[in-house]
Each structure stands twice: as structure tokens, then as C-alpha cells.
Design a protein around this motif. Sequence first.
Motif, mmCIF file in Angstrom:
data_model
loop_
_atom_site.group_PDB
_atom_site.id
_atom_site.type_symbol
_atom_site.label_atom_id
_atom_site.label_comp_id
_atom_site.label_asym_id
_atom_site.label_seq_id
_atom_site.Cartn_x
_atom_site.Cartn_y
_atom_site.Cartn_z
ATOM 1 N N UNK A 154 0.827 -1.194 0.000
ATOM 2 C CA UNK A 154 0.000 0.000 0.000
ATOM 3 C C UNK A 154 0.868 1.254 0.000
ATOM 4 N N UNK A 155 0.334 2.335 -0.504
ATOM 5 C CA UNK A 155 1.081 3.587 -0.543
ATOM 6 C C UNK A 155 1.922 3.707 -1.807
ATOM 7 N N UNK A 156 2.659 4.789 -1.894
ATOM 8 C CA UNK A 156 3.413 5.095 -3.116
ATOM 9 C C UNK A 156 4.914 4.902 -2.953
ATOM 10 N N UNK A 157 5.368 4.566 -1.755
ATOM 11 C CA UNK A 157 6.796 4.391 -1.505
ATOM 12 C C UNK A 157 7.269 3.072 -2.112
ATOM 13 N N UNK A 158 8.025 3.159 -3.191
ATOM 14 C CA UNK A 158 8.474 1.957 -3.897
ATOM 15 C C UNK A 158 9.697 1.314 -3.254
ATOM 16 N N UNK A 159 10.281 1.981 -2.264
ATOM 17 C CA UNK A 159 11.451 1.427 -1.594
ATOM 18 C C UNK A 159 11.193 1.063 -0.151
ATOM 19 N N UNK A 160 9.924 0.999 0.241
ATOM 20 C CA UNK A 160 9.555 0.730 1.621
ATOM 21 C C UNK A 160 10.022 -0.652 2.062
ATOM 22 N N UNK A 161 10.740 -0.706 3.177
ATOM 23 C CA UNK A 161 11.121 -1.967 3.800
ATOM 24 C C UNK A 161 10.252 -2.187 5.025
ATOM 25 N N UNK A 162 9.791 -3.388 5.214
ATOM 26 C CA UNK A 162 8.949 -3.698 6.365
ATOM 27 C C UNK A 162 9.506 -4.925 7.079
ATOM 28 N N UNK A 163 9.350 -4.937 8.384
ATOM 29 C CA UNK A 163 9.912 -6.009 9.198
ATOM 30 C C UNK A 163 8.846 -6.560 10.134
ATOM 31 N N UNK A 164 8.741 -7.880 10.200
ATOM 32 C CA UNK A 164 7.842 -8.553 11.133
ATOM 33 C C UNK A 164 8.688 -9.306 12.138
ATOM 34 N N UNK A 165 8.594 -8.906 13.389
ATOM 35 C CA UNK A 165 9.413 -9.522 14.420
ATOM 36 C C UNK A 165 8.981 -10.956 14.699
ATOM 37 N N UNK A 166 9.749 -11.641 15.507
ATOM 38 C CA UNK A 166 9.487 -13.048 15.798
ATOM 39 C C UNK A 166 8.096 -13.256 16.389
ATOM 40 N N UNK A 167 7.429 -14.281 15.902
ATOM 41 C CA UNK A 167 6.184 -14.746 16.490
ATOM 42 C C UNK A 167 5.996 -16.205 16.106
ATOM 43 N N UNK A 168 5.170 -16.904 16.889
ATOM 44 C CA UNK A 168 4.890 -18.305 16.583
ATOM 45 C C UNK A 168 4.265 -18.394 15.199
ATOM 46 N N UNK A 169 4.748 -19.328 14.391
ATOM 47 C CA UNK A 169 4.373 -19.378 12.980
ATOM 48 C C UNK A 169 3.788 -20.741 12.646
ATOM 49 N N UNK A 170 2.522 -20.745 12.211
ATOM 50 C CA UNK A 170 1.791 -21.995 11.994
ATOM 51 C C UNK A 170 2.474 -22.955 11.016
ATOM 52 N N UNK A 171 2.976 -22.500 9.845
ATOM 53 C CA UNK A 171 3.612 -23.443 8.921
ATOM 54 C C UNK A 171 4.852 -24.132 9.490
ATOM 55 N N UNK A 172 5.400 -23.576 10.582
ATOM 56 C CA UNK A 172 6.551 -24.194 11.245
ATOM 57 C C UNK A 172 6.126 -24.864 12.544
ATOM 58 N N UNK A 173 4.847 -25.240 12.611
ATOM 59 C CA UNK A 173 4.274 -25.927 13.778
ATOM 60 C C UNK A 173 4.485 -25.094 15.044
ATOM 61 N N UNK A 174 4.287 -23.803 14.919
ATOM 62 C CA UNK A 174 4.359 -22.923 16.075
ATOM 63 C C UNK A 174 5.749 -22.444 16.422
ATOM 64 N N UNK A 175 6.775 -22.862 15.673
ATOM 65 C CA UNK A 175 8.126 -22.374 15.925
ATOM 66 C C UNK A 175 8.219 -20.894 15.541
ATOM 67 N N UNK A 176 9.122 -20.144 16.156
ATOM 68 C CA UNK A 176 9.210 -18.713 15.861
ATOM 69 C C UNK A 176 9.788 -18.435 14.480
ATOM 70 N N UNK A 177 9.298 -17.364 13.869
ATOM 71 C CA UNK A 177 9.798 -16.943 12.560
ATOM 72 C C UNK A 177 9.728 -15.427 12.483
ATOM 73 N N UNK A 178 10.612 -14.855 11.690
ATOM 74 C CA UNK A 178 10.639 -13.414 11.480
ATOM 75 C C UNK A 178 10.847 -13.142 9.991
ATOM 76 N N UNK A 179 10.264 -12.047 9.483
ATOM 77 C CA UNK A 179 10.249 -11.784 8.044
ATOM 78 C C UNK A 179 10.635 -10.342 7.738
ATOM 79 N N UNK A 180 11.145 -10.148 6.536
ATOM 80 C CA UNK A 180 11.392 -8.818 5.997
ATOM 81 C C UNK A 180 10.763 -8.768 4.607
#
Length: 226
Positions: A93-119
Motif C-alpha cells: 500500500x502507498x506510493x513508496x516503492x522502496x519501503x522496507x517492512x519487518x515482522x518480528x518473531x512470532x509463533x508461525x503456523x507453517x513451522x508448527x508454532x516455531x518462531x519466525x521473522x520476516x522482511x
Amino acid sequence: MERSQANCFSPNPEDKRALYSTAGVDDYDTLHARYHPFFRRFSEAHGYRDVLLANLSGDVVYSLNKKGDFAVSLKDGSWKDTGLGRIFRETAEGTDKGKLAFASYEAYAPLVGSPATFIAIPLKSIAGKIGTLILEMPDARIGEIVGNRTGLGETGETILLDGHGFFLTDSATTPDNDILKTRVSPDHRRKMSSSAVGSPISAARKRRWLPQASMLSALAGPWPRS
């Protein structure tokens, strides 16, 4: 993209899907066979656990490992309020074509609840944004860097905490995995932050320790985020 379609695209065993360039479906195979080897090499070279591509509608149209987050909608439904859903909205969303976003560690269902973090970062062409590239961060490498005990003696170590005090890296001094399980209380975190030297406290691991804390910064903000 329906989940049934995703199953057709991924007839391979779940733990082997990143090894295959073809999925057995002609319409999908043309692009998949072209780009999948590149993403596999990219992931292996940098240690990323997974590589995802989402279009502007929020559909995950590509996944290196094709687990439970493949062919889902990040814009609607149960994935909307996950870390993946949040960073998709930030980059799509928005017009910033260089926007970086970060999702901190949280329990992640595809990893059977193991922690995962994303950029995530927007994908763009001459016409503008066309989607989002999402990388599952290499937690093993992060753990190796943070867990380097050189110069810390026999008992010293470095631990990464989130904004709620939960461990984001595993302690070498405990038998179990501490990530998102062991927590330093708010009172103890205040003591850690208010003292330049630290004061002995009993927390998290049922033994007294002398902590010293400092804030990290990444992507133009504090990290890890709460």
C-alpha cells in the motif's frame, strides 16, 4: 489462488519442495521453472529459510518451500493479522516503492508454532509496484552472531529480547529452547535499562545474573519491535 490449486502445484513431499523446479502443471511450470532455481540459490547463499512472492491482491503466488503460507491471501482471512499480513500491507500500500517492512518473531503456523521473522520489500516494474518480496529471516545465523561468547568468559552470553521481554535467541546455558518461551519480567527489564553496569537479578532461568541491556536499531527504527 485456491489451496486445491496449490496442492496441484506442489505434488512433491513438503520437505523436498524447494529442490524441484517443476510442479507438474503446464501453466505454472513455465514461470516456476524459470525463476525457482534462482530463488533456491539465493536462499542457500544467504541462509533465508523461505522466499515468498505476493501480488498486489495479497495472494502468495510463489513460495520456495510451499508450506502452509503458499497460495493464501495475506489481505483477507486468518493471515491478515499475522506478521506476514502486516508487512504485506506496509509494502503493497502507498506510493513508496522502496519501503522496507519487518515482522518480528512470532509463533508461525507453517513451522508448527516455531518462531519466525520476516522482511519485505516492494517488487516494481516500469509501470510501478507489482507485488511484494518476502524473506523468512535466517534465525540460525542470527543466533550464531548473537550467541558468540568470545570474551564473555564461561558464564557470559548475549541474548536478544523482544519488546515484551521474551527471548528471541536461545541461551547456551539451558537445555531447552528459550525462544519465545523464556521471559524477563518488566521490572527486571527496567533494572537492566536503567543501570550502566547492571544489578544482580534472579529472572528467567532460576539463577542470579548480572545483566546489561542496550537497544538495537534496524530499518530506521528499534529492533526487535514489540
